[in-house]
Design a protein around this motif. Sequence first.
Motif, PDB file in Angstrom:
ATOM      1  N   SER A 138       0.870  -1.179   0.000  1.00 45.62           N
ATOM      2  CA  SER A 138       0.000   0.000   0.000  1.00 45.62           C
ATOM      3  C   SER A 138       0.899   1.219   0.000  1.00 45.62           C
ATOM      4  O   SER A 138       1.945   1.212   0.646  1.00 45.62           O
ATOM      5  N   ILE A 139       0.518   2.291  -0.715  1.00 49.05           N
ATOM      6  CA  ILE A 139       1.371   3.484  -0.656  1.00 49.05           C
ATOM      7  C   ILE A 139       0.915   4.441   0.450  1.00 49.05           C
ATOM      8  O   ILE A 139       1.488   5.512   0.607  1.00 49.05           O
ATOM      9  N   GLY A 140      -0.069   4.057   1.231  1.00 47.40           N
ATOM     10  CA  GLY A 140      -0.484   4.912   2.347  1.00 47.40           C
ATOM     11  C   GLY A 140      -1.896   4.591   2.774  1.00 47.40           C
ATOM     12  O   GLY A 140      -2.629   3.906   2.061  1.00 47.40           O
ATOM     13  N   ASP A 141      -2.255   5.098   3.936  1.00 48.59           N
ATOM     14  CA  ASP A 141      -3.565   4.768   4.500  1.00 48.59           C
ATOM     15  C   ASP A 141      -4.666   5.648   3.925  1.00 48.59           C
ATOM     16  O   ASP A 141      -5.229   6.499   4.629  1.00 48.59           O
ATOM     17  N   TYR A 142      -4.922   5.466   2.644  1.00 49.98           N
ATOM     18  CA  TYR A 142      -6.024   6.125   1.963  1.00 49.98           C
ATOM     19  C   TYR A 142      -6.380   5.228   0.790  1.00 49.98           C
ATOM     20  O   TYR A 142      -5.587   4.369   0.402  1.00 49.98           O
ATOM     21  N   VAL A 143      -7.571   5.426   0.222  1.00 44.46           N
ATOM     22  CA  VAL A 143      -8.020   4.503  -0.817  1.00 44.46           C
ATOM     23  C   VAL A 143      -8.018   5.188  -2.181  1.00 44.46           C
ATOM     24  O   VAL A 143      -8.656   6.233  -2.366  1.00 44.46           O
ATOM     25  N   LEU A 144      -7.287   4.623  -3.114  1.00 42.66           N
ATOM     26  CA  LEU A 144      -7.298   5.082  -4.509  1.00 42.66           C
ATOM     27  C   LEU A 144      -8.365   4.285  -5.252  1.00 42.66           C
ATOM     28  O   LEU A 144      -8.783   3.229  -4.792  1.00 42.66           O
ATOM     29  N   SER A 145      -8.743   4.755  -6.426  1.00 43.35           N
ATOM     30  CA  SER A 145      -9.739   3.991  -7.181  1.00 43.35           C
ATOM     31  C   SER A 145      -9.105   2.805  -7.894  1.00 43.35           C
ATOM     32  O   SER A 145      -9.784   1.957  -8.449  1.00 43.35           O
TER      33      SER A 145
HETATM   34  N1  ADE Z   1      -5.200   0.720  -4.382  1.00 36.70           N
HETATM   35  C1  ADE Z   1      -6.147   1.471  -3.792  1.00 36.70           C
HETATM   36  N2  ADE Z   1      -5.632   2.189  -2.787  1.00 36.70           N
HETATM   37  C2  ADE Z   1      -4.297   1.895  -2.719  1.00 36.70           C
HETATM   38  C3  ADE Z   1      -3.230   2.307  -1.888  1.00 36.70           C
HETATM   39  N3  ADE Z   1      -3.407   3.184  -0.891  1.00 36.70           N
HETATM   40  N4  ADE Z   1      -2.021   1.789  -2.117  1.00 36.70           N
HETATM   41  C4  ADE Z   1      -1.825   0.893  -3.114  1.00 36.70           C
HETATM   42  N5  ADE Z   1      -2.798   0.457  -3.919  1.00 36.70           N
HETATM   43  C5  ADE Z   1      -4.030   0.962  -3.734  1.00 36.70           C
END
Ligand code: ADE
Length: 233
Positions: A138-145
């Motif tokens: 994960s690149i961080g504690d947030y949600v990407l699409s």
């Molecule tokens: N896909 C959705 N959110 C992500 C995140 N924070 N890091 C890596 N992949 C992701």
Amino acid sequence: MLHIDIITIFPEFFREIIDYGILRRARQAGIVEVRAHDLRDWTTDKHHVVDDRPFGGGDGMVLKAEPIFAAVEALTGFSRRDDFPKATRVILLSPQGQVFSQTIAQDLSAAEKIVLLCGRYEGVDERVAEALVTDEISIGDYVLSGGDPAAMVVVDSVVRLLPGALGSDTSAVFESFSEGILDYPHYTRPPEFQGMKVPDVLLSGNHAEIERWRRDAALKKTRRIRPDLLKDS
Ligand code: ADE
């Protein structure tokens, strides 16, 4: 040469972004090869379906295991984590992964082959994490699409650490996180701008003093903005 293969349903997303700056230079210099592949190329049905509804119900769609296993097998020769050569890393980008860091980037920069799996929708069939991937990041504690921007973050931070990727061999040594703290503040001309002055010591030519000032300023900034980095030292 480091080989990076990205498996995504948006290969076009990567076409331009890999063609700028240090990444472009490193590719041209033969230090790294980056290829983006369309996951749909490994589907076997007429409509190239890569996702399906979740067992047990719930919202959203889940990326299917079969095309992902087929893609990784085509790119590495293996479809089980335990069979990969040691220098091969197969990474799933997802919010459930280990949080990415400079230490992980350094570790990955020693690999010979990196396959990045970009997650999508509500998730990825768990059998991918169970049996296929060597690292879930994960690149961080947030949600990407989706995992695509995260894959790009990993590519950028790893490639700039490869020997010869930066202008000088030492550039990556003295920067934020390489010593566990933030970088020191930088200034360039003019010495005064809108009433704001560059610290005198930087204009003094006294290299020992400058060194001391930079160390001190880096620590102060770290204490103020990222005290968590100083906890164990
Ligand atoms: N896909 C959705 N959110 C992500 C995140 N924070 N890091 C890596 N992949 C992701």
